[in-house]
Write a protein that holds these residues in place. Structure first.
Motif, PDB file in Angstrom:
ATOM      1  N   LYS A  72       0.832  -1.213   0.000  1.00 12.99           N
ATOM      2  CA  LYS A  72       0.000   0.000   0.000  1.00 12.99           C
ATOM      3  C   LYS A  72       0.866   1.262   0.000  1.00 12.99           C
ATOM      4  O   LYS A  72       0.499   2.269  -0.603  1.00 12.99           O
ATOM      5  CB  LYS A  72      -0.918  -0.005   1.205  1.00 12.99           C
ATOM      6  CG  LYS A  72      -2.073  -0.991   1.034  1.00 12.99           C
ATOM      7  CD  LYS A  72      -2.943  -0.987   2.254  1.00 12.99           C
ATOM      8  CE  LYS A  72      -4.190  -1.824   2.020  1.00 12.99           C
ATOM      9  NZ  LYS A  72      -4.937  -1.971   3.288  1.00 12.99           N
ATOM     10  N   ASN A 107      -8.429   3.886   2.760  1.00  9.79           N
ATOM     11  CA  ASN A 107      -7.403   4.875   2.455  1.00  9.79           C
ATOM     12  C   ASN A 107      -7.581   6.145   3.277  1.00  9.79           C
ATOM     13  O   ASN A 107      -6.900   7.134   3.040  1.00  9.79           O
ATOM     14  CB  ASN A 107      -7.372   5.196   0.957  1.00  9.79           C
ATOM     15  CG  ASN A 107      -8.631   5.862   0.469  1.00  9.79           C
ATOM     16  OD1 ASN A 107      -9.683   5.749   1.116  1.00  9.79           O
ATOM     17  ND2 ASN A 107      -8.546   6.548  -0.652  1.00  9.79           N
ATOM     18  N   LEU A 117      -0.533   6.881   4.550  1.00  8.75           N
ATOM     19  CA  LEU A 117      -1.926   7.151   4.171  1.00  8.75           C
ATOM     20  C   LEU A 117      -2.207   8.648   4.208  1.00  8.75           C
ATOM     21  O   LEU A 117      -2.987   9.174   3.402  1.00  8.75           O
ATOM     22  CB  LEU A 117      -2.892   6.427   5.119  1.00  8.75           C
ATOM     23  CG  LEU A 117      -2.938   4.903   5.042  1.00  8.75           C
ATOM     24  CD1 LEU A 117      -4.102   4.376   5.878  1.00  8.75           C
ATOM     25  CD2 LEU A 117      -3.060   4.412   3.608  1.00  8.75           C
ATOM     26  N   MET A 151      -3.447   7.970  -0.169  1.00 10.99           N
ATOM     27  CA  MET A 151      -3.407   6.729  -0.948  1.00 10.99           C
ATOM     28  C   MET A 151      -4.629   6.723  -1.850  1.00 10.99           C
ATOM     29  O   MET A 151      -5.735   6.987  -1.386  1.00 10.99           O
ATOM     30  CB  MET A 151      -3.421   5.513  -0.014  1.00 10.99           C
ATOM     31  CG  MET A 151      -3.294   4.178  -0.757  1.00 10.99           C
ATOM     32  SD  MET A 151      -3.287   2.732   0.328  1.00 10.99           S
ATOM     33  CE  MET A 151      -4.980   2.164   0.136  1.00 10.99           C
TER      34      MET A 151
END
Length: 489
Positions: free
Chosen positions: A236, A420, A448, A452
RNA sequence: GGGACGUUAGCUCAGUCGGUAGAGCACGUGACUUUUAAUCACGGGGUCCUGGGUUCAAUCCCCAGACGUCCUACCA
């Protein structure tokens, strides 16, 4: 092998008559000018290729291991095998001359040789090489396992996989299928614009799942490091960094039990798609499975644990709540905790008195419902407390926008519309249900906070997927070197 | 973690209601120039998982241990 005095030992008191005989043969061959452990041998092709190009009288050079031998006196028939197939050798005294033929007789099953000769078909219809010349490539000092039954002892098959692979064709086939499955997954994903990346296996803080990690000490930094339990949080970070479609197919490590379906190191495919969601994951998974089935198996129908499973997409989709209502009654979610517990116990599900409605519900799903989902099924709209890394459904903030892909009564692949929102993510970590609490990875939250993109993500347990596609019933049958308890010396 | 079962020749397996064991493959010798789980004859090969106990005697019965398999519980 049996248990204490085996092959790998070669100390003088531990040799057996077979090994001594082979060493004697080796020495006799050496005396006759055959180096026991030869050098490279240039082949006209591998055995599969040689068979495919068959022509009467075609001169070929082949190399392989001698698997069987049928000695007819002045003629010997032998089966030569390499990694691609087997072919019969026709070894004739007149053809070779007395000395070369006599030297050939010093060969044992399991030896590697290279041969040159012309191809022909015997009277019984067997494609063969009439050997004109041969050379020793490697002498085997140990006997191969029984030629007909192969190596059966499960423990030996795992501990000494080389013997298993030499003697059991099913085993070779299964691992070749595993290799092909992984290759086709990569090629499918790459064709869809995904790139394969590598993220740390050695992590300062394990995350992305709730599991006990392996710990180790890193001397240079004098700190504790952990073998990863999942690559998720790093993948991520790559979405944040601007990689739009990434996947990683590699090992995870969990410091937990060892059984028919668990190995401490196991292979997982994790995949993330920026600007996607649960639906894009469903599409990619359906396409990928169909592609793998077609290209590796040539069929979308497999038999697993006695069930015929049809992997032809689309797969049916059913909500978690509907499954619960279907099993426990339409009013299940209106019951009080005590009523729910009573109903669960009545259905044969033991419940901890501390559990709330949610945990009782999960127990019922795990114990009664999941195992009934034999055909490929997406279970969707699952209570959010179980899934801290997912976003909630747009129309219901209590439900996570995810699916669990269930096949053969087992969860094969979870996929999420990924969380996100850094603030919601921090809250979700802090409010996980049950005992599966993860420590918060602050750098991940920081990532984040950089933004993201909305994304879909999924994780597929490769070992279990391979088990399903190959009909293997133990994870150890699809892992070349599975974990076993070490033997005492 | 709990329970059941297993471990005998290099391999695959029998077997001994307690008197130290057999077969097939493989191996050795001999026969055989189209076999393919080649065939035929003869032969060699065993710490019966390990350690204790019971017994005149244990591979077998009892106890403990090692490893494995299955079931069961837990993580994927």
């Amino acid at each position: 092998m049996s248990k204490e005095n085996n092959s790998t030992e070669s100390s003088p008191g531990n040799t057996n008559e077979y090994r001594e005989r082979r060493i004697a043969n080796m020495q006799a061959l050496e005396k006759a000018g055959y180096a026991p452990f030869g050098t490279a041998f240039s082949r006209s092709d591998n055995i599969k290729g040689i068979r495919e190009k068959y022509e009467e009288g075609l001169k070929v050079r082949a190399a392989g291991r001698i698997m069987t031998s049928r000695d007819m006196g002045k003629t010997i028939f032998a089966d030569l095998r390499d990694g691609t197939g087997r072919i019969q050798l026709f070894v004739n005294k007149k053809q070779l001359g007395d000395d070369v033929f006599a030297a050939y007789k010093l060969l044992d099953l399991g030896d590697h040789i290279g041969v040159e000769g012309e191809m022909f078909i015997t009277r019984t219809g067997e494609m063969s090489i009439r050997v004109d010349e041969w050379t020793l490539l490697s002498k085997a000092l140990l006997q191969p396992p029984e030629k007909y039954h192969g190596l059966q002892d499960t423990e030996d098959r795992y501990r000494q996989r080389y013997f298993d692979l030499i003697s059991n064709e099913e085993s070779r086939d299964r691992f070749n299928k595993r290799i092909a499955i992984m290759r086709e997954i990569r090629s499918y994903l790459e064709s869809k614009g995904y790139v394969e990346v590598e993220t740390p296996m050695l992590q300062p803080q394990p995350g992305g799942a709730a599991a006990r990690p392996f710990m180790t000490h890193y001397n240079a930094l004098n700190c504790t490091m952990y073998m990863r339990i999942a690559p998720e949080l790093y993948l991520k970070r790559l979405l944040v960094g601007g990689f739009d479609k990434v996947f990683e197919m590699n090992r995870n490590f969990r410091n937990e039990g060892l059984d028919r379906t668990h190995n401490p190191e196991f292979t997982v495919l994790e995949l993330y798609e920026a600007y996607g969601d649960r639906i894009s994951m469903k599409n990619i998974l359906e396409g990928m499975i169909a592609h793998v089935c077609d290209s590796v198996l040539g069929t979308k129908i497999v038999t697993y644990e006695g069930n015929e499973i049809d992997f032809t997409p689309p797969y049916k989709e059913v909500s978690y709540y509907d499954l619960l209502r279907g099993r426990m009654g339409d009013n299940w979610f209106d019951l009080s905790v005590d009523e729910a517990r009573a109903a669960a116990e009545k259905a044969g599900v033991e419940c901890d008195p501390e559990w709330d409605h949610l945990l009782i519900t999960r127990e019922i799903y795990d114990k009664l419902i999941e195992r009934t989902l034999i055909q490929p099924t997406f279970v969707i709209r699952i209570p959010r407390q179980f899934i801290p890394l997912a976003k909630t459904c747009v129309d219901d903030p209590e439900l996570a926008d995810v699916f669990e892909f269930v096949v053969g009564g087992k969860e094969l692949c979870p996929a999420y519309t990924e969380q996100n929102d850094p603030i919601a993510q921090r809250d979700a970590f802090a409010n996980q249900a049950g005992d599966e609490i993860e420590k918060i990875d602050e750098d991940f939250i920081t990532a984040l906070e950089c933004g993201m993109p909305p994304a879909g993500g999924m994780g597929l347990g490769i070992d279990r997927f391979v088990m399903m596609l190959t009909g293997a019933d133990a994870i150890r049958d699809v892992i070349l070197f599975p974990q076993l308890k070490p033997r005492n010396q």
